[in-house]
Design an enzyme around this catalytic site. Structure first.
Site, short mmCIF file in Angstrom:
data_model
loop_
_atom_site.label_atom_id
_atom_site.label_comp_id
_atom_site.label_asym_id
_atom_site.label_seq_id
_atom_site.Cartn_x
_atom_site.Cartn_y
_atom_site.Cartn_z
N ILE A 129 62.22 23.17 55.01
CA ILE A 129 60.99 23.66 55.68
C ILE A 129 59.78 23.44 54.77
O ILE A 129 59.76 23.92 53.64
CB ILE A 129 61.11 25.16 56.02
CG1 ILE A 129 62.33 25.43 56.90
CG2 ILE A 129 59.84 25.65 56.70
CD1 ILE A 129 62.54 26.89 57.24
N LYS A 198 62.71 33.40 46.05
CA LYS A 198 61.90 32.61 46.98
C LYS A 198 60.68 33.40 47.44
O LYS A 198 59.58 32.85 47.56
CB LYS A 198 62.75 32.19 48.18
CG LYS A 198 63.82 31.17 47.80
CD LYS A 198 64.83 30.98 48.91
CE LYS A 198 65.91 30.01 48.50
NZ LYS A 198 67.08 30.06 49.37
#
Ligand SMILES: NC(=O)c1ccc[n+]([C@@H]2O[C@H](COP(=O)([O-])OP(=O)(O)OC[C@H]3O[C@@H](n4cnc5c(N)ncnc54)[C@H](OP(=O)(O)O)[C@@H]3O)[C@@H](O)[C@H]2O)c1
Length: 412
Positions: A129, A198
């Site tokens: 992504i 993340k």
């Protein structure tokens, strides 16, 4: 514009490293070749001739012909040594190592400024992504309200198997390991640590502010039992591990990782297996949703290729939001609506952590409590008692009216 020629020194030839090698062979338009590959195990058979490999990192770091390092090893400390040495040697770097970046982001930013070389790491967050460059380039700081999503493929795979096939947590974890989805130390995934790394990176690029991993709370999925899965199923909900960072009315930011009940109306409801999904809430364009494979050789390699391509045009992160918002404040001043369950009758103990409870149930063997709790008390309760805590809602002022907790309550 002439694209720069990339002469790559590659560290790591495992899942992603070999994936990158294969994907590069199919991307002839990118003016890039791998000159040397550094790996660790001298006795491991390799799928390509031995002459491509070295076991000495300096064979790459000191090679003047190599202008880009791609770091794809599985050890964050060794990766930091390699990446910082490469930047000091004036070489651009691409990495997928979220743990290394999250632990050293401030130093890595300083090194980029000092040695005037870029470090790109799109593959570190949600693999395929393209979220980091979007956050960095497209969204102006004032317009972004929140970033939230499913950012860890292996936990999503485990939760999907538990929910769709009724597998136990252990069965689903073993299957994820057998398929190579889980990290060698599965607690990194199941404990929510990978998602936290993340989130730290996403949040820095979304709102500015460089946190340390210990500043962000992470609950994992390892306490979720059949009980909560059954409850979710009866209510038509799914449980997902959600990483979220959002701006509050007073301008401060909260960021944490925790399992959450997801309703069918939420786009994340459809994100199953190893897929990742990220929703950005913005002031003017409302919700925007990104979905894609969050792990695996080719999806991750494709993000590395995209970074390499960006390097041929001299792209670098400018860290605009970090530079603009030097004093952005992160805190845990958040109210949550949660479902707390455990195997024994702890409900009296558990209730003491809540602001208010709307439902309590016990059959002697299991008990659960539903109610509102501050994030600080959630963290305390999670640390002090063997309870499973699933977020029902993160309460922001404008949503208070819309929530009817009683609709979610039923006897187990
Ligand atoms: N797998 C995914 O889906 C995925 C997705 C996103 C991000 N990532 C990240 O990508 C990185 C690589 O993951 P992976 O799954 O490809 O790991 P992996 O399959 O375990 O491969 C690791 C590779 O690193 C090499 N290595 C370890 N220490 C080294 C050192 N000191 N010097 C040189 N080589 C060294 C190993 O060498 P030997 O071959 O000799 O053992 C192996 O080739 C990690 O940071 C991971 O978090 C992975």
């Amino acid at each position: 514009m002439n694209r720069k020629k990339l002469n790559i020194g590659l560290f790591g030839f495992g899942c992603v490293g070999y994936g990158l090698y294969q994907v590069l062979e199919k991307t002839p338009t990118l003016n890039a070749t791998i000159k040397t590959i550094c790996v660790k195990d001298q006795n491991k058979p390799r799928p390509i001739p031995q002459e491509h490999f070295t076991f000495d990192k300096n064979a790459i770091l000191c090679d003047k012909d190599i202008n880009v390092i791609v770091e794809l090893i599985d050890n964050a400390d060794e990766a930091f040594d390699i990446v910082s040495a490469a930047l000091r040697a004036g070489k651009a770097v691409v990495t997928a190592n979220k743990k290394m970046i999250a632990e050293h982001l401030a130093e890595l930013i300083d090194l980029q400024y000092e040695y005037k070389v870029p470090l790109l790491y799109e593959a570190s967050c949600c693999a395929s992504i393209p979220i980091l460059r979007n956050l960095e380039e497209y969204y102006d700081n004032e317009l972004l309200e929140s970033v939230e999503g499913i950012v860890n493929g292996s936990t999503n795979y485990i939760l999907t198997k538990m929910s769709a096939e009724g597998q136990s947590y252990q069965e689903a974890l073993s299957q994820a390991q057998a398929k190579g989805y889980a990290e060698s130390n599965p607690l990194l995934d199941t404990g929510g640590f990978d998602a936290k790394y993340k989130l730290l990176i996403l949040s820095a690029h979304a709102f500015g502010g460089v946190l340390k991993p210990q500043d962000i709370f992470n609950a994992g999925i390892d306490r979720i039992s059949h009980l909560e899965q059954q409850y979710a199923k009866e209510k038509g909900l799914k449980i997902k591990l959600i990483a979220q960072a959002f701006r509050k009315g007073d301008g401060t930011i909260s960021a944490f990782v925790a399992p959450r009940f997801i309703r069918p109306s939420d786009k994340l409801y459809q994100v199953d297996d190893v897929y990742n999904g990220v929703t950005l809430k913005t002031v003017f364009s409302e919700d925007q949703f990104f979905v894609g494979k969050g792990a695996g050789a080719y999806p991750t390699a494709s993000a590395v290729i995209s970074d390499l391509s960006a390097l041929t045009y001299d792209y670098k992160y400018e860290y605009k939001k970090i530079n603009q918002n030097k004093h952005v404040e992160y805190n845990n001043d958040v109210l949550l609506k949660i479902f707390a369950s455990c195997e024994s009758d702890y409900k009296a103990d558990v209730a003491a952590y809540f602001e208010e409870t709307s439902e309590q149930f016990s059959n002697g063997k299991h008990s659960y409590t539903i109610g509102t709790i501050t994030l600080s008390n959630y963290i305390k309760l999670y640390g002090e008692k063997p309870v499973s805590l699933i977020v029902v809602d993160t309460i922001r002022e404008e949503e208070l009216e819309a929530i009817n907790i009683n609709e979610l309550v039923a006897e187990i």
